[in-house]
Design an enzyme around this catalytic site. Structure first.
Site, PDB file in Angstrom:
ATOM      1  N   GLU A 282       2.091 -11.660   5.540  1.00  0.00           N
ATOM      2  CA  GLU A 282       1.086 -11.029   6.395  1.00  0.00           C
ATOM      3  C   GLU A 282       1.564 -11.221   7.835  1.00  0.00           C
ATOM      4  O   GLU A 282       1.456 -12.306   8.408  1.00  0.00           O
ATOM      5  CB  GLU A 282      -0.289 -11.666   6.189  1.00  0.00           C
ATOM      6  CG  GLU A 282      -0.844 -11.517   4.775  1.00  0.00           C
ATOM      7  CD  GLU A 282      -1.455 -10.141   4.522  1.00  0.00           C
ATOM      8  OE1 GLU A 282      -1.437  -9.295   5.443  1.00  0.00           O
ATOM      9  OE2 GLU A 282      -1.950  -9.912   3.399  1.00  0.00           O
TER      10      GLU A 282
ATOM     11  N   HIS B  23       3.069  -6.989   4.473  1.00  0.00           N
ATOM     12  CA  HIS B  23       1.680  -6.618   4.742  1.00  0.00           C
ATOM     13  C   HIS B  23       1.314  -6.954   6.182  1.00  0.00           C
ATOM     14  O   HIS B  23       2.065  -7.609   6.904  1.00  0.00           O
ATOM     15  CB  HIS B  23       0.729  -7.375   3.806  1.00  0.00           C
ATOM     16  CG  HIS B  23       0.770  -6.899   2.388  1.00  0.00           C
ATOM     17  ND1 HIS B  23      -0.106  -5.973   1.878  1.00  0.00           N
ATOM     18  CD2 HIS B  23       1.593  -7.249   1.358  1.00  0.00           C
ATOM     19  CE1 HIS B  23       0.169  -5.753   0.606  1.00  0.00           C
ATOM     20  NE2 HIS B  23       1.200  -6.510   0.262  1.00  0.00           N
TER      21      HIS B  23
ATOM     22  N   HIS C  64       0.836  -1.201   0.000  1.00  0.00           N
ATOM     23  CA  HIS C  64       0.000   0.000   0.000  1.00  0.00           C
ATOM     24  C   HIS C  64       0.877   1.260   0.000  1.00  0.00           C
ATOM     25  O   HIS C  64       2.024   1.224  -0.434  1.00  0.00           O
ATOM     26  CB  HIS C  64      -0.991  -0.037   1.157  1.00  0.00           C
ATOM     27  CG  HIS C  64      -1.702  -1.359   1.251  1.00  0.00           C
ATOM     28  ND1 HIS C  64      -2.666  -1.753   0.342  1.00  0.00           N
ATOM     29  CD2 HIS C  64      -1.550  -2.404   2.124  1.00  0.00           C
ATOM     30  CE1 HIS C  64      -3.087  -2.967   0.660  1.00  0.00           C
ATOM     31  NE2 HIS C  64      -2.415  -3.391   1.728  1.00  0.00           N
TER      32      HIS C  64
ATOM     33  N   GLU D 242      -1.953   0.232   8.178  1.00  0.00           N
ATOM     34  CA  GLU D 242      -1.103  -0.834   7.655  1.00  0.00           C
ATOM     35  C   GLU D 242       0.033  -0.256   6.828  1.00  0.00           C
ATOM     36  O   GLU D 242       1.164  -0.764   6.872  1.00  0.00           O
ATOM     37  CB  GLU D 242      -1.942  -1.799   6.800  1.00  0.00           C
ATOM     38  CG  GLU D 242      -1.122  -2.916   6.182  1.00  0.00           C
ATOM     39  CD  GLU D 242      -1.894  -3.744   5.171  1.00  0.00           C
ATOM     40  OE1 GLU D 242      -1.303  -4.696   4.597  1.00  0.00           O
ATOM     41  OE2 GLU D 242      -3.090  -3.460   4.938  1.00  0.00           O
TER      42      GLU D 242
END
Length: 358
Positions: free
Chosen positions: A322, A240, A148, A185
C-alpha cells in the site's frame, strides 16, 4: 486594380517624379499570393549532367544482378552476403489454455515504464517477458499484480460475484479507491507496476503480470493468486494505494497471516513472505523518503492479514504494498507525481532484489 497615370513628358518625367517622392515597397505573401520562385543554383546544370551519366551504369548493374542472382562484384555464386530472415518474436508453442491467464510483460517506450495515462501496447496473453541477458535476478520469476482494474466499475455484476478465499467467500474484485480529485487507484497501480516491470527486467528477472489493462475487468482475487502459483514465482508483489481517512499517511506492506482452511494453506509461505515484505518496506522508505504508516502497523510499515484472498490462496511468497493514502492531500501529492512513482517502483524492486539474492 488601380491604374497609375503617366505624367506628361513620358518615362523621363516619370523617373523624375519618382525621384522627388519617397516610395515604400511592402512585401507580403498571403493565401492569394505565390512566393517568388527560388533562384536557380549555378550547380544545377552540372549535377543534372552527372545524374544523366550515372543512370545508364546503374541500370546495367541492375540488369546483371537480375540475370546472375548476385550483386555486382560479389564474386559469383555464393560470394554475396545473403540477407537473413528476421526471427519471430512470438513465443514458441501455443499459449497455455485454461486458467490462470497471465500477460506478457512489455517494457514501456521510455524505458521507465508507462508515463501518465500511457498504455504501452496490448500484451500477448499466456506468457511472461523475455528476461534480460544478465543481472542479479537472472533465472528468477517475479509476478507483479497491479491491484484492481480501470474497467471494473463498468462490470459491477462480475466483480461482485463471490469467490472462495479459503476462510470464507468474498467478492471477486473491487473498483479500488480514488483521490478526492478522481485519480483512480487502478490507474496508479498500473503505472507503478509497469515501471516496476521495467526495472526488474533490467535486473534480469522474468516478469509476469496478472493484468495489464488488457482485460475489461478483474481478474478475480482467486485467479490472481493462481497466476502467481502457476508461474512458480520466486516472489509476487501486489501494488495498491489505500483509501483511509485524511490525516492518515504513509505506506505499509501487508503480509499473509497463518491460514489453514479450505483451499487456503499459507503455512509454507508465511516466513518467506515476511522476509520479502520486510526488505521491501526497508527499501521503499529509503528510496521514496516516505514514512511508514501512522495509522496501522505501529510504525513498522508491516501489517498481517488473513482476510485477503490474493494472500490466502498463494503458495509462493507474496505481499501487498500500500504505497500511500489516496484520501490524504500530502500523500496524494506524491502518488500523482510521475517522478515519485518511479521512486516507488525502484524501492519495491530493490526490496525484491535483496530478498531473492539471500
Amino acid at each position: 486594380m488601380r491604374r497609375h497615370r503617366v505624367p506628361p513628358g513620358g518615362a523621363h518625367a516619370l523617373r523624375a517624379a519618382g525621384a522627388r517622392r519617397k516610395v515604400t515597397v511592402v512585401s507580403y505573401v498571403g493565401p492569394e499570393f505565390e512566393p517568388a520562385p527560388p533562384r536557380r543554383s549555378a550547380l544545377r546544370r552540372p549535377l543534372t549532367v552527372a545524374v544523366a551519366a550515372l543512370v545508364p551504369g546503374a541500370l546495367a548493374g541492375w540488369l546483371l544482378w537480375q540475370v546472375t542472382g548476385d550483386p555486382v562484384g560479389s564474386g559469383g555464386s555464393g560470394g554475396g552476403t545473403a540477407a537473413s530472415a528476421p526471427e519471430s518474436s512470438a513465443p514458441a508453442g501455443p499459449a497455455s489454455s485454461g486458467e490462470p491467464t497471465a500477460t506478457r510483460s512489455r517494457p514501456a517506450p521510455d524505458g521507465t515504464g508507462a508515463g501518465d495515462g500511457e498504455k504501452p501496447g496490448v500484451p500477448a496473453p499466456g506468457s511472461a517477458s523475455a528476461p534480460a541477458a544478465s543481472g542479479p535476478l537472472k533465472g528468477k520469476v517475479v509476478v507483479v499484480d497491479p491491484g484492481h482494474n480501470p474497467g471494473n466499475f463498468r462490470h459491477t455484476a462480475e466483480i461482485n460475484r463471490q469467490v472462495d478465499i479459503g476462510t470464507n467467500r468474498k467478492e471477486c474484485d473491487t473498483t479500488g479507491t480514488a483521490s478526492d480529485a478522481g485519480y483512480p487507484e487502478a490507474d496508479f497501480t498500473l503505472d507503478v507496476a509497469r515501471r516496476l516491470r521495467t526495472v526488474l527486467e533490467q535486473q534480469g528477472a522474468t516478469v509476469t503480470f496478472t493484468q495489464d489493462g488488457d482485460r475489461p475487468w478483474g481478474p478475480c482475487v482467486d485467479e490472481r493468486a493462481r497466476i502467481g502459483n502457476a508461474a512458480g514465482a520466486d516472489a509476487v508483489v501486489s501494488v495498491h494505494a489505500d483509501g483511509s481517512a485524511a490525516g492518515n499517511r504513509g505506506f505499509h506492506v501487508i503480509l499473509p497471516g497463518t491460514v489453514h482452511e479450505g483451499a487456503a494453506d499459507t503455512r509454507p509461505i508465511v516466513g518467506p513472505s515476511r522476509e520479502l515484505g520486510t526488505r521491501i518496506a526497508d527499501r521503499f522508505g529509503a528510496v521514496t523518503g516516505s514514512a511508514p504508516s501512522n495509522y496501522v502497523g505501529d510504525g513498522t510499515g508491516l501489517v498481517t492479514r488473513t482476510d485477503l484472498g490474493g494472500l490466502n490462496l498463494s503458495t509462493v511468497p507474496k505481499v501487498f504494498v500500500e504505497c500511500g493514502n489516496m484520501r490524504d492531500g500530502e500523500d496524494v501529492a506524491l502518488l500523482t507525481s510521475g517522478a515519485w512513482r518511479q521512486k516507488a517502483a525502484q524501492g519495491i524492486s530493490e526490496g525484491i532484489v535483496s530478498f531473492l539474492r539471500t
